[in-house]
Design an enzyme around this catalytic site. Sequence first.
Site, PDB file in Angstrom:
ATOM      1  N   MET A   1      16.214  73.187 -23.324  1.00 16.31           N
ATOM      2  CA  MET A   1      17.436  73.545 -22.602  1.00 16.31           C
ATOM      3  C   MET A   1      18.466  74.032 -23.608  1.00 16.31           C
ATOM      4  O   MET A   1      18.812  73.308 -24.549  1.00 16.31           O
ATOM      5  CB  MET A   1      17.970  72.346 -21.808  1.00 16.31           C
TER       6      MET A   1
ATOM      7  N   GLN B   1      10.339  75.986 -29.253  1.00 14.50           N
ATOM      8  CA  GLN B   1      10.083  77.018 -28.255  1.00 14.50           C
ATOM      9  C   GLN B   1      10.654  78.354 -28.725  1.00 14.50           C
ATOM     10  O   GLN B   1      11.801  78.432 -29.175  1.00 14.50           O
ATOM     11  CB  GLN B   1      10.694  76.693 -26.895  1.00 14.50           C
TER      12      GLN B   1
ATOM     13  N   CYS C   1      12.734  81.583 -18.372  1.00 14.70           N
ATOM     14  CA  CYS C   1      14.197  81.631 -18.296  1.00 14.70           C
ATOM     15  C   CYS C   1      14.653  82.610 -17.212  1.00 14.70           C
ATOM     16  O   CYS C   1      14.221  83.767 -17.181  1.00 14.70           O
ATOM     17  CB  CYS C   1      14.774  82.047 -19.647  1.00 14.70           C
TER      18      CYS C   1
END
EC number: 1.3.1.-
Length: 383
Positions: free
Chosen positions: A25, A78, A109
């Site tokens: 996140m 990531q 995303c």
Amino acid sequence: MTAAPQKNLTIGPLELDVPVILAPMAGITNTAFRRLCREFGAGLYVSEMITSRALVERTEGSMRLIKHHESETPRSIQLYGVDPKTVSEAVTMLVAEDRADHIDLNFGCPVPKVTRKGGGAALPWKLDLFRDIVEGAVKAAGDRPLTIKMRKGIDADHLTYLEAGRIAEGAGVSSIALHARTASEFYSGHADWSAIAKLKQTITSVPVLGNGDIWSGADAIRMVEETGCDGVVVGRGCLGRPWLFGELSAAFRGETDIPQPSLGTVAATLRRHTELLVDFFDGDEDHACRDIRKHIAWYFKGYPVGGEVRAALATVESLQQMDDLLGTLDWEQPYPGSDAEGPRGRAGTPKRPSLPDGWLLSRELEQSGRAEMAEFELSNSGG
């Protein structure tokens, strides 16, 4: 909560005690938050999204974000990218410099600044581009597990997850995670867990992980039981609730008596989070306090904390000021129950995704568009 037997998860050479992964996140899953979550439970804790171009260019922000504390193992990063060459170069760098034990690629995303460049959840629509990125990244990763995280597709009329899953499996990825919403849904409504079940039925050689609407240990167990998925990926459910990873670990171990945090536990955890942010920002207390402000509403959701104290904490400027404010609370206040549970974070509303001109006209990317994708690479990472 339904008791469940101990369930491990294998991702390539990685053996996880519980099948739980912290979702990347932006602006949230930095080293400080990952360390905090690890203190409560087990699993795999992934960095916030790092853009491949920024990493290859070794920007200051990206180099900071790929750092791991010595206590973090396995180290998980990531990457985001839209150009096969740049993504491969970024993976090669992480492996050659031994900066990660696990690398995940972002194809989920839904943020407009990402999808309008053909990235995130928009990218799997271009099957050849998706294949080239994943195959190149797997090759560059060598013996390091390379995984992907994706969404169902762009919208209900342009689903991509089953085809993308088959391509990724054929390319040699170590696991596939699905957020069971489309890009157009953002985080609104309810995740379509039936899509996770369909993907699990389609992909047979590597683990399939489910993501979406996991707010408790019971939710995680139910997702596994309903979909057959091999593990869960948790994002918004842990905002202001890092102890959720303790609840998830207990749930997968079949424990049913799981204590919930008093107001005092919440206050102490918030303080600990801020301390870890000070460490992450190299001792910069002011920066740490500015960063923790966005977490305040999440931490105290449902707890009896007055508006004045909440407002003051949301503008806190020092650890001493935080201590003074937290000292005014009744630390003995018990867990408030359902008021502290459920959705958190911005859900957004369904909207038409921003896409490159003509993106949906073909499933293949014209040769002239290849050079353009290199120009579309984002040059900044994180939130």
